[in-house]
Design an enzyme around this catalytic site. Structure first.
Site, PDB file in Angstrom:
ATOM      1  N   ALA A  31      73.340 -17.910  31.302  1.00 17.54           N
ATOM      2  CA  ALA A  31      72.257 -18.646  31.948  1.00 17.54           C
ATOM      3  C   ALA A  31      72.737 -19.951  32.585  1.00 17.54           C
ATOM      4  O   ALA A  31      73.903 -20.339  32.452  1.00 17.54           O
ATOM      5  CB  ALA A  31      71.153 -18.932  30.933  1.00 17.54           C
ATOM      6  N   HIS A  32      71.808 -20.618  33.246  1.00 17.06           N
ATOM      7  CA  HIS A  32      72.092 -21.857  33.974  1.00 17.06           C
ATOM      8  C   HIS A  32      72.640 -22.945  33.062  1.00 17.06           C
ATOM      9  O   HIS A  32      72.225 -23.095  31.922  1.00 17.06           O
ATOM     10  CB  HIS A  32      70.848 -22.357  34.718  1.00 17.06           C
ATOM     11  CG  HIS A  32      69.686 -22.646  33.810  1.00 17.06           C
ATOM     12  ND1 HIS A  32      69.481 -23.874  33.240  1.00 17.06           N
ATOM     13  CD2 HIS A  32      68.686 -21.857  33.381  1.00 17.06           C
ATOM     14  CE1 HIS A  32      68.393 -23.832  32.498  1.00 17.06           C
ATOM     15  NE2 HIS A  32      67.897 -22.614  32.564  1.00 17.06           N
ATOM     16  N   ASN A  33      73.634 -23.668  33.582  1.00 16.74           N
ATOM     17  CA  ASN A  33      74.245 -24.827  32.924  1.00 16.74           C
ATOM     18  C   ASN A  33      75.003 -24.491  31.641  1.00 16.74           C
ATOM     19  O   ASN A  33      75.332 -25.387  30.869  1.00 16.74           O
ATOM     20  CB  ASN A  33      73.216 -25.931  32.652  1.00 16.74           C
ATOM     21  CG  ASN A  33      72.669 -26.511  33.920  1.00 16.74           C
ATOM     22  OD1 ASN A  33      71.675 -26.019  34.450  1.00 16.74           O
ATOM     23  ND2 ASN A  33      73.307 -27.535  34.451  1.00 16.74           N
TER      24      ASN A  33
END
Length: 179
Positions: free
Chosen positions: A103-105
């Protein structure tokens, strides 16, 4: 570069990298040298970012990027989302199996390996030389130490210290789990 590969505007792909059919690299993302991305891998799609409103959910712009460092292999139909801001980073030597969601980051430390259907929620930091069995799920905003081994189907709701060898939901020491 094999058939039906898409490399977005301003994306960079390093030397000796193989992009198999239907790989998609979104705009501004970076792929290092000597990488292998198998069929259907997606790097840089939007992370799952929505804010609730009285009318439904409003999309939060995902303006960051995804960076894949050197010597990384990404399996078929695996997704590495772009960051909301900043970068999602897969460090040098990481090996991701098929059907994995990053997922993001998220940041994945060097030489970590993950088996099929691992899912890592947003903003989690994974250390170096970790090994995750198939279907491991890791909640968001966590810190997983270095050299952590997680057995198949472990569900991780909290931080894990370096050197841990765990399995189950919540993860526990191997002896306790098998007892």
């Amino acid at each position: 570069i094999h058939p039906h590969v898409t490399v977005g505007c301003h994306a960079k792909v390093g030397a000796n990298t193989i992009l198999y059919p239907n790989v998609t690299i979104y705009h501004d993302c970076r792929i290092g040298n000597n990488c292998i991305l198998h069929a259907g891998a997606v790097v840089g799609a939007d992370g799952f970012g929505f804010a609730p409103t009285p009318e439904g959910y409003e999309k939060i712009p995902q303006i960051g990027i995804a960076i894949i460092e050197d010597d990384v292999e990404i399996g078929a139909n695996t997704c590495v989302d772009r960051a909301t801001m900043g970068a999602t980073v897969i460090h040098k030597g990481v090996k991701l199996d098929n059907l994995i969601q990053i997922a993001h980051n998220v940041e994945v430390g060097s030489h970590t390996v993950m088996a099929s259907q691992v899912g890592i929620a947003g903003s989690t930091k994974v250390g170096e030389w970790c090994m995750f069995g198939g279907q491991v799920g890791i909640a968001g905003h966590l810190k997983i130490g270095n050299q952590v081994n997680l057995g198949a189907q472990s569900g991780v709701p909290g931080n894990i210290k370096s050197g841990s060898q765990l399995i189950g939901t919540p993860p526990m020491e191997l002896k306790q789990f098998f007892k």
